[in-house]
Design an enzyme around this catalytic site. Structure first.
Site, PDB file in Angstrom:
ATOM      1  N   LYS A  13       0.835  -1.216   0.000  1.00 37.39           N
ATOM      2  CA  LYS A  13       0.000   0.000   0.000  1.00 37.39           C
ATOM      3  C   LYS A  13       0.864   1.258   0.000  1.00 37.39           C
ATOM      4  O   LYS A  13       0.653   2.172  -0.791  1.00 37.39           O
ATOM      5  CB  LYS A  13      -0.913   0.029   1.245  1.00 37.39           C
ATOM      6  N   ARG A  88      -9.948   0.676   8.286  1.00 39.64           N
ATOM      7  CA  ARG A  88      -9.584  -0.717   8.560  1.00 39.64           C
ATOM      8  C   ARG A  88     -10.732  -1.479   9.214  1.00 39.64           C
ATOM      9  O   ARG A  88     -10.577  -2.671   9.490  1.00 39.64           O
ATOM     10  CB  ARG A  88      -8.368  -0.765   9.492  1.00 39.64           C
ATOM     11  N   ARG A 127      11.470  -5.675   5.176  1.00 38.86           N
ATOM     12  CA  ARG A 127      11.173  -4.242   4.994  1.00 38.86           C
ATOM     13  C   ARG A 127      12.106  -3.375   5.848  1.00 38.86           C
ATOM     14  O   ARG A 127      12.345  -3.654   7.011  1.00 38.86           O
ATOM     15  CB  ARG A 127       9.710  -3.991   5.397  1.00 38.86           C
ATOM     16  N   ARG A 161      10.763  -1.406  11.490  1.00 39.39           N
ATOM     17  CA  ARG A 161       9.655  -1.191  12.421  1.00 39.39           C
ATOM     18  C   ARG A 161       9.645  -2.269  13.492  1.00 39.39           C
ATOM     19  O   ARG A 161       9.772  -3.445  13.182  1.00 39.39           O
ATOM     20  CB  ARG A 161       8.328  -1.215  11.663  1.00 39.39           C
ATOM     21  N   ARG A 172      -1.507  -9.127  13.275  1.00 39.64           N
ATOM     22  CA  ARG A 172      -1.935  -8.111  12.309  1.00 39.64           C
ATOM     23  C   ARG A 172      -2.697  -8.741  11.148  1.00 39.64           C
ATOM     24  O   ARG A 172      -3.684  -8.178  10.672  1.00 39.64           O
ATOM     25  CB  ARG A 172      -0.719  -7.326  11.802  1.00 39.64           C
TER      26      ARG A 172
HETATM   27  P1  ADP Z   1       1.018  -1.988   7.542  1.00 38.00           P
HETATM   28  O1  ADP Z   1       2.058  -1.236   6.783  1.00 38.00           O
HETATM   29  O2  ADP Z   1       1.521  -3.266   8.112  1.00 38.00           O
HETATM   30  O3  ADP Z   1      -0.263  -2.171   6.792  1.00 38.00           O
HETATM   31  P2  ADP Z   1       0.435   0.417   9.066  1.00 38.00           P
HETATM   32  O4  ADP Z   1       1.727   1.156   9.070  1.00 38.00           O
HETATM   33  O5  ADP Z   1      -0.616   0.880   8.128  1.00 38.00           O
HETATM   34  O6  ADP Z   1       0.719  -1.141   8.841  1.00 38.00           O
HETATM   35  O7  ADP Z   1      -0.155   0.373  10.526  1.00 38.00           O
HETATM   36  C1  ADP Z   1       0.633  -0.024  11.624  1.00 38.00           C
HETATM   37  C2  ADP Z   1      -0.262  -0.218  12.835  1.00 38.00           C
HETATM   38  O8  ADP Z   1      -0.945   0.995  13.147  1.00 38.00           O
HETATM   39  C3  ADP Z   1      -1.372  -1.251  12.671  1.00 38.00           C
HETATM   40  O9  ADP Z   1      -0.924  -2.568  12.938  1.00 38.00           O
HETATM   41  C4  ADP Z   1      -2.398  -0.764  13.710  1.00 38.00           C
HETATM   42  O10 ADP Z   1      -1.984  -1.116  15.023  1.00 38.00           O
HETATM   43  C5  ADP Z   1      -2.270   0.747  13.587  1.00 38.00           C
HETATM   44  N1  ADP Z   1      -3.216   1.332  12.609  1.00 38.00           N
HETATM   45  C6  ADP Z   1      -2.908   1.950  11.433  1.00 38.00           C
HETATM   46  N2  ADP Z   1      -4.007   2.384  10.812  1.00 38.00           N
HETATM   47  C7  ADP Z   1      -5.056   2.013  11.585  1.00 38.00           C
HETATM   48  C8  ADP Z   1      -6.474   2.142  11.474  1.00 38.00           C
HETATM   49  N3  ADP Z   1      -7.048   2.754  10.408  1.00 38.00           N
HETATM   50  N4  ADP Z   1      -7.232   1.620  12.472  1.00 38.00           N
HETATM   51  C9  ADP Z   1      -6.682   1.019  13.530  1.00 38.00           C
HETATM   52  N5  ADP Z   1      -5.363   0.858  13.710  1.00 38.00           N
HETATM   53  C10 ADP Z   1      -4.547   1.347  12.741  1.00 38.00           C
HETATM   54  P1  ADP Z   2       2.208  -1.895   3.240  1.00 37.49           P
HETATM   55  O1  ADP Z   2       2.241  -0.390   3.210  1.00 37.49           O
HETATM   56  O2  ADP Z   2       0.989  -2.464   2.573  1.00 37.49           O
HETATM   57  O3  ADP Z   2       2.408  -2.469   4.619  1.00 37.49           O
HETATM   58  P2  ADP Z   2       4.831  -1.715   1.912  1.00 37.49           P
HETATM   59  O4  ADP Z   2       4.563  -0.799   0.771  1.00 37.49           O
HETATM   60  O5  ADP Z   2       5.555  -1.168   3.078  1.00 37.49           O
HETATM   61  O6  ADP Z   2       3.442  -2.424   2.372  1.00 37.49           O
HETATM   62  O7  ADP Z   2       5.603  -2.991   1.343  1.00 37.49           O
HETATM   63  C1  ADP Z   2       6.067  -4.011   2.216  1.00 37.49           C
HETATM   64  C2  ADP Z   2       7.479  -4.440   1.804  1.00 37.49           C
HETATM   65  O8  ADP Z   2       7.407  -5.196   0.580  1.00 37.49           O
HETATM   66  C3  ADP Z   2       8.428  -3.292   1.541  1.00 37.49           C
HETATM   67  O9  ADP Z   2       9.727  -3.686   1.978  1.00 37.49           O
HETATM   68  C4  ADP Z   2       8.372  -3.108   0.014  1.00 37.49           C
HETATM   69  O10 ADP Z   2       9.630  -2.631  -0.488  1.00 37.49           O
HETATM   70  C5  ADP Z   2       8.099  -4.526  -0.474  1.00 37.49           C
HETATM   71  N1  ADP Z   2       7.174  -4.579  -1.621  1.00 37.49           N
HETATM   72  C6  ADP Z   2       6.132  -3.756  -1.902  1.00 37.49           C
HETATM   73  N2  ADP Z   2       5.491  -4.143  -3.039  1.00 37.49           N
HETATM   74  C7  ADP Z   2       6.140  -5.257  -3.467  1.00 37.49           C
HETATM   75  C8  ADP Z   2       5.958  -6.145  -4.594  1.00 37.49           C
HETATM   76  N3  ADP Z   2       4.959  -5.958  -5.478  1.00 37.49           N
HETATM   77  N4  ADP Z   2       6.819  -7.182  -4.722  1.00 37.49           N
HETATM   78  C9  ADP Z   2       7.815  -7.373  -3.822  1.00 37.49           C
HETATM   79  N5  ADP Z   2       8.035  -6.590  -2.745  1.00 37.49           N
HETATM   80  C10 ADP Z   2       7.219  -5.539  -2.566  1.00 37.49           C
END
Ligand code: ADP
Ligand code: ADP
Ligand code: ZN
Length: 218
Positions: A13, A88, A127, A161, A172
Site C-alpha cells: 500500500k 480498517r 522491509r 519497524r 496483524r
Molecule cells: P502496515 O504497513 O503493516 O499495513 P500500518 O503502518 O498501516 O501497517 O499500521 C501499523 C499499525 O498501526 C497497525 O498494525 C495498527 O496497530 C495501527 N493502525 C494503522 N491504521 C489504523 C487504522 N485505520 N485503524 C486502527 N489501527 C490502525
Molecule cells: P504496506 O504499506 O501495505 O504495509 P509496503 O509498501 O511497506 O506495504 O511494502 C512491504 C514491503 O514489501 C516493503 O519492503 C516493500 O519494499 C516490499 N514490496 C512492496 N510491493 C512489493 C511487490 N509488489 N513485490 C515485492 N516486494 C514488494
C-alpha cells in the site's frame, strides 16, 4: 481524485501510494505513519497507541476517525488524497462516508492489493526504510542501488519497524481478515472497488493500478 489503498500488512500500500502521489499530485495519508509520530511524541494518546501497535492490534475507531478528519481538512488535501491504512473497520468506513458527505466530497476508487498470506511474512521481514527521508526498501525485492546508501537522499542510516516481527505479523494478519476484509464487499457493492494482483513485481502493480484508475475514469 480521492482514493483508498486496501490490503493486508506488507501488501505494498505505502509503496504504491507514494508512486501515485508523485505521478498524480495526490497526498498520501498514512495512518500508520501518523500513529508512529503520535507514539514518538510521548503524549498520553501516543503511549496508548504505541502499546496497541506493538501488540499488532487495531487502534480504537474514535481515535482513528478524528485523526483522519483533522488531516483531510488541511489545505494540501484539497486536490485529492490517498488513504493508506484507513479505513480498517466497517465502523471507520461508515464514519468516512459521513464525513465526506458533510464536506461534499466523495471517494473515487478503492484499490485492493491482493497478496497471499504466505508472501506477506517475507515482505514484512525484509522491509526497512531510510531514517532521514523515510524512503521504503526491501532487502530482497527493493534494495538500495548502492549498499547502505539511500537512493533518494544519500542517507546512510536505516530503520526497521518494531512491529515487523513474525509474532506481531500473525496478529496483524488476523486483524486484517477479521476486521478489514469485510470492507471488500462493502465497497464492491458500491461499484468503486478495483482489485489488482499484488503478487506481481512493484512496477507491474503500479501499471495495473494506473490501468484500473484509467478504466475507472473512462
Ligand atoms: P502496515 O504497513 O503493516 O499495513 P500500518 O503502518 O498501516 O501497517 O499500521 C501499523 C499499525 O498501526 C497497525 O498494525 C495498527 O496497530 C495501527 N493502525 C494503522 N491504521 C489504523 C487504522 N485505520 N485503524 C486502527 N489501527 C490502525
Ligand atoms: P504496506 O504499506 O501495505 O504495509 P509496503 O509498501 O511497506 O506495504 O511494502 C512491504 C514491503 O514489501 C516493503 O519492503 C516493500 O519494499 C516490499 N514490496 C512492496 N510491493 C512489493 C511487490 N509488489 N513485490 C515485492 N516486494 C514488494
Ligand atoms: Zn533517504
Amino acid at each position: 481524485m480521492n482514493l483508498i489503498m486496501l490490503g493486508p500488512p506488507g501488501s505494498g500500500k505505502g509503496t504504491q501510494a507514494i508512486r501515485l502521489q508523485e505521478s498524480n499530485g495526490l497526498v498520501q495519508l498514512s495512518t500508520g505513519e501518523m500513529l508512529r509520530q503520535a507514539a514518538a511524541s510521548g503524549s498520553e494518546t501516543g503511549k496508548l497507541v504505541g502499546s496497541i501497535m506493538a501488540a499488532g492490534n487495531l487502534v480504537p475507531d474514535d481515535i482513528m476517525v478524528s485523526m483522519i478528519e483533522r488531516r483531510i481538512d488541511q489545505p494540501d488535501c484539497a486536490g485529492g488524497f490517498i488513504l493508506d491504512g484507513f479505513p480498517r473497520t466497517i465502523a471507520q468506513a461508515e464514519a468516512l462516508d459521513g464525513m465526506l458527505a458533510r464536506k461534499a466530497r466523495r471517494l473515487d476508487a478503492v484499490i485492493e492489493i491482493a497478496v497471499d498470506d504466505g508472501a506477506l511474512v517475507e515482505r514484512i521481514a525484509g522491509r526497512f526504510s531510510c531514517a532521514d527521508c523515510g524512503a521504503g526498501y526491501h532487502r530482497r525485492f527493493r534494495p538500495t542501488a548502492v549498499e547502505g546508501v539511500c537512493d533518494r537522499c544519500g542517507g546512510t542510516e536505516f530503520i526497521e519497524r518494531p512491529d515487523d516481527n513474525e509474532e506481531t505479523v500473525k496478529t496483524r494478519l488476523a486483524a486484517y481478515h477479521a476486521q478489514t476484509e469485510p470492507l471488500l464487499p462493502y465497497y464492491r457493492g458500491r461499484g468503486i472497488l478495483r482489485s489488482v494482483d499484488g503478487m506481481a513485481g512493484i512496477d507491474a502493480v503500479t501499471a495495473e493500478i494506473r490501468a484500473a484508475l484509467g478504466a475507472f475514469a473512462a
